[in-house]
Design a protein around this motif. Structure first.
Motif, PDB file in Angstrom:
ATOM      1  N   GLY A  67       0.788  -1.290  -0.005  1.00  0.00           N
ATOM      2  CA  GLY A  67      -0.039   0.048   0.077  1.00  0.00           C
ATOM      3  C   GLY A  67       0.805   1.411   0.012  1.00  0.00           C
ATOM      4  O   GLY A  67       0.359   2.605   0.185  1.00  0.00           O
ATOM      5  N   THR A  68       2.044   1.168  -0.163  1.00  0.00           N
ATOM      6  CA  THR A  68       3.317   2.282  -0.274  1.00  0.00           C
ATOM      7  C   THR A  68       2.919   2.885  -1.351  1.00  0.00           C
ATOM      8  O   THR A  68       3.066   2.076  -2.467  1.00  0.00           O
ATOM      9  N   ARG A  69       2.812   4.265  -1.609  1.00  0.00           N
ATOM     10  CA  ARG A  69       2.910   5.055  -2.925  1.00  0.00           C
ATOM     11  C   ARG A  69       4.411   5.176  -3.364  1.00  0.00           C
ATOM     12  O   ARG A  69       4.976   6.014  -2.538  1.00  0.00           O
ATOM     13  N   TRP A  70       4.892   4.632  -4.369  1.00  0.00           N
ATOM     14  CA  TRP A  70       6.389   5.273  -4.572  1.00  0.00           C
ATOM     15  C   TRP A  70       6.014   6.112  -5.806  1.00  0.00           C
ATOM     16  O   TRP A  70       5.430   5.927  -6.754  1.00  0.00           O
ATOM     17  N   LYS A  71       6.701   7.221  -5.385  1.00  0.00           N
ATOM     18  CA  LYS A  71       6.531   8.437  -6.628  1.00  0.00           C
ATOM     19  C   LYS A  71       7.817   9.346  -6.944  1.00  0.00           C
ATOM     20  O   LYS A  71       8.456   9.417  -5.964  1.00  0.00           O
ATOM     21  N   LEU A  72       7.738   9.958  -7.944  1.00  0.00           N
ATOM     22  CA  LEU A  72       8.569  11.015  -8.387  1.00  0.00           C
ATOM     23  C   LEU A  72       7.925  12.312  -8.284  1.00  0.00           C
ATOM     24  O   LEU A  72       6.649  12.285  -8.977  1.00  0.00           O
ATOM     25  N   SER A  73       8.463  13.471  -7.522  1.00  0.00           N
ATOM     26  CA  SER A  73       7.416  14.506  -7.812  1.00  0.00           C
ATOM     27  C   SER A  73       8.117  15.577  -8.264  1.00  0.00           C
ATOM     28  O   SER A  73       9.431  15.410  -8.833  1.00  0.00           O
ATOM     29  N   ALA A  74       7.559  16.604  -8.759  1.00  0.00           N
ATOM     30  CA  ALA A  74       7.981  17.933  -9.358  1.00  0.00           C
ATOM     31  C   ALA A  74       9.140  18.550  -9.107  1.00  0.00           C
ATOM     32  O   ALA A  74       9.957  18.912 -10.029  1.00  0.00           O
ATOM     33  N   ILE A  75       9.477  18.689  -7.848  1.00  0.00           N
ATOM     34  CA  ILE A  75      10.561  19.591  -7.398  1.00  0.00           C
ATOM     35  C   ILE A  75      11.654  18.613  -6.826  1.00  0.00           C
ATOM     36  O   ILE A  75      11.487  18.174  -5.635  1.00  0.00           O
ATOM     37  N   PRO A  76      12.603  18.446  -7.431  1.00  0.00           N
ATOM     38  CA  PRO A  76      13.684  17.360  -7.120  1.00  0.00           C
ATOM     39  C   PRO A  76      14.708  17.862  -6.144  1.00  0.00           C
ATOM     40  O   PRO A  76      16.018  17.794  -6.351  1.00  0.00           O
ATOM     41  N   LEU A  77      14.442  18.550  -5.086  1.00  0.00           N
ATOM     42  CA  LEU A  77      15.199  19.148  -4.175  1.00  0.00           C
ATOM     43  C   LEU A  77      15.054  18.554  -2.916  1.00  0.00           C
ATOM     44  O   LEU A  77      15.351  19.033  -1.732  1.00  0.00           O
ATOM     45  N   GLY A  78      14.859  17.329  -2.580  1.00  0.00           N
ATOM     46  CA  GLY A  78      14.700  16.570  -1.578  1.00  0.00           C
ATOM     47  C   GLY A  78      13.827  15.312  -1.846  1.00  0.00           C
ATOM     48  O   GLY A  78      13.580  14.765  -2.811  1.00  0.00           O
ATOM     49  N   GLY A  79      13.331  14.901  -0.656  1.00  0.00           N
ATOM     50  CA  GLY A  79      12.385  13.704  -0.760  1.00  0.00           C
ATOM     51  C   GLY A  79      11.782  13.278   0.445  1.00  0.00           C
ATOM     52  O   GLY A  79      12.339  14.238   1.658  1.00  0.00           O
ATOM     53  N   TYR A  80      11.059  12.490   0.683  1.00  0.00           N
ATOM     54  CA  TYR A  80      10.294  12.196   2.089  1.00  0.00           C
ATOM     55  C   TYR A  80      10.008  10.736   1.942  1.00  0.00           C
ATOM     56  O   TYR A  80       9.406  10.365   1.014  1.00  0.00           O
ATOM     57  N   VAL A  81       9.510  10.238   3.319  1.00  0.00           N
ATOM     58  CA  VAL A  81       8.751   8.826   3.412  1.00  0.00           C
ATOM     59  C   VAL A  81       7.826   9.433   4.603  1.00  0.00           C
ATOM     60  O   VAL A  81       7.916   9.805   5.505  1.00  0.00           O
ATOM     61  N   LYS A  82       6.559   9.156   4.206  1.00  0.00           N
ATOM     62  CA  LYS A  82       5.343   9.402   5.082  1.00  0.00           C
ATOM     63  C   LYS A  82       4.847   8.310   5.534  1.00  0.00           C
ATOM     64  O   LYS A  82       4.365   7.345   4.871  1.00  0.00           O
ATOM     65  N   PHE A  83       4.640   8.273   6.929  1.00  0.00           N
ATOM     66  CA  PHE A  83       4.413   6.875   7.363  1.00  0.00           C
ATOM     67  C   PHE A  83       2.906   7.216   7.836  1.00  0.00           C
ATOM     68  O   PHE A  83       2.115   8.398   7.938  1.00  0.00           O
ATOM     69  N   VAL A  84       2.150   6.071   8.206  1.00  0.00           N
ATOM     70  CA  VAL A  84       0.932   6.169   8.669  1.00  0.00           C
ATOM     71  C   VAL A  84       0.764   6.989  10.007  1.00  0.00           C
ATOM     72  O   VAL A  84       1.532   6.659  10.876  1.00  0.00           O
ATOM     73  N   GLY A  85      -0.362   7.930   9.838  1.00  0.00           N
ATOM     74  CA  GLY A  85      -0.533   8.792  10.990  1.00  0.00           C
ATOM     75  C   GLY A  85       0.127   9.971  11.023  1.00  0.00           C
ATOM     76  O   GLY A  85       0.035  11.102  11.927  1.00  0.00           O
ATOM     77  N   ASP A  86       1.041  10.290   9.986  1.00  0.00           N
ATOM     78  CA  ASP A  86       1.675  11.660   9.881  1.00  0.00           C
ATOM     79  C   ASP A  86       0.956  12.533   9.231  1.00  0.00           C
ATOM     80  O   ASP A  86      -0.057  12.436   8.425  1.00  0.00           O
ATOM     81  N   MET A  87       1.310  13.971   9.758  1.00  0.00           N
ATOM     82  CA  MET A  87       0.163  15.116   9.559  1.00  0.00           C
ATOM     83  C   MET A  87       0.836  15.489   8.018  1.00  0.00           C
ATOM     84  O   MET A  87       0.154  15.946   7.161  1.00  0.00           O
TER      85      MET A  87
END
Length: 379
Positions: A67-87
């Motif tokens: 159920g994890t969404r693996w994605k490439l986003s438009a602004i390539p100046l970093g990244g993140y992992v969003k866990f369940v329950g994160d705001m």
């Protein structure tokens, strides 16, 4: 038409010669950092909603079987992992969202986990950055070895701090400010980051130890890629005749050990630079942002893939170190909160966390604005 194509897509063009190497370097470093968070989080049983390279709108992506969404986003100046329950992408808790979680989701939510699991997940990002640097350096040491020389003085430059202090050709360095030295590179390491600081040198002269004090002065130098940097020097020269240049070859364990040692030295040097910078003792132009990194990546790429990989190693350890600074929303800021929670045996209040996170975000944004200004106008 050929000239236009060459301008836009040639090896020396802005796109191919600078932007592509920059994105390659940054993507590798960010991917490894976020993969550290992801792997340890999954190992701790924490649910992951998204793994993104870049920020902003999604360009493309896919969902895995967890159920994890693996994605490439438009602004390539970093990244993140969003866990369940994160705001949000900084992993700050969301009380309202927590109330909406199902029992199954609450079981794997980040903020319902024991503090040690949260701390392990957070520290894994910088740790993986350090491991990447160690892996790259170890590979280089195993492949090419390392050129070293004896810590001997072949020449003392006229008018230099060394001449003023009484250094002489033929002297052998024993220690710098109490730290023993084995090679001339060790001397350079201790001197280069201490411009303006009086340093105590112990030298071996005619079989006897001599103690002298010299203050390194700032000088500008260029590396093989043409990048200009400012370092401290005392004005002594080493050569093959007295330095006896040689190549040290490493076994796998030896290469790893040397890579760990070298990574530790880079971390220590980075911390030393930031402390001196904070009190105004370092040149602000030594601190650059994405534009400076892109320029360095372009220059490194022109020298070959190995130089680009070397830049990845240096940037990775820097990113890892900066993320450990105790400033929310950086990883180090999270770790401070977890440390407090472990001591007082309860989470820090949401009101306090929100206030500190806002302050930290302002500091981080101010720092980013500063390095962007440096890149564009300051230097």
């Amino acid at each position: 038409m050929n000239e236009l194509f060459s301008t836009l897509f040639g090896l020396d063009s802005l796109l191919v010669g600078t932007i592509v190497p920059f994105l390659f370097v940054l993507t590798v470093v960010v991917f490894v950092h976020e993969m550290g968070h992801y792997l340890v989080g999954r190992w701790c049983g924490i649910g992951v909603k998204a793994f993104s390279i870049g920020f902003g709108p999604e360009i493309f992506g896919f969902n895995d079987r967890h159920g994890t969404r693996w994605k490439l986003s438009a602004i390539p100046l970093g990244g993140y992992v969003k866990f369940v329950g994160d705001m949000n992408v900084t992993s700050t808790p969301d009380a309202e969202e927590a109330e909406k979680l199902t029992p199954a989701e609450r079981h794997v939510a980040f903020h319902t986990q024991p503090v040690w699991k949260r701390a392990a997940t957070v520290v894994a990002g910088p740790l993986f950055n350090f491991l990447l640097t160690i892996a790259v350096l170890a590979t280089f040491f195993m492949t090419y070895g390392r050129v070293v020389s004896e810590p001997m003085i072949a020449e003392v430059q006229a008018g230099s701090p060394a001449e003023i202090a009484g250094f002489m050709p033929g002297d052998r360095f024993v220690s710098v400010n109490g730290s023993p030295v084995r090679t001339f590179a060790d001397v350079q390491y201790h001197v280069s980051g201490r411009a303006g600081d009086p340093l105590v040198f112990v030298l071996l002269r005619d079989g006897k130890e001599v103690e002298l004090t010299a203050t390194p002065k700032v000088t500008e130098q260029k590396d093989a890629a043409g990048n200009t940097f400012r370092i401290g020097v005392i004005g002594v020269v080493n050569n093959n005749e007295v330095g006896q240049f040689r190549v040290i070859e490493y076994s796998v364990p030896g290469a790893v050990a040397e890579a760990v040692n070298e990574t530790g030295r880079i971390i220590a040097r980075t911390g030393q630079f930031l402390k001196r910078f904070a009190v105004g003792r370092e040149d602000k132009c030594q601190l650059g942002g994405p534009i400076k990194i892109a320029d360095m990546a372009g220059k490194a790429a022109k020298l070959g893939f190995e130089r680009l990989v070397e830049l990845i190693a240096l940037l990775s350890v820097g990113i890892g170190f900066l993320n450990l600074l105790p400033i929310p929303p950086l990883d180090g800021g999270h770790l401070v909160f977890y440390g407090i929670e472990a001591v007082i045996r309860r989470p820090v209040s949401e009101r306090m966390m929100e206030a500190v996170y806002r302050t930290g975000m302002i500091l981080v944004l101010a720092f980013m604005a500063f390095v962007f200004w440096n890149d564009l106008f300051g230097c």
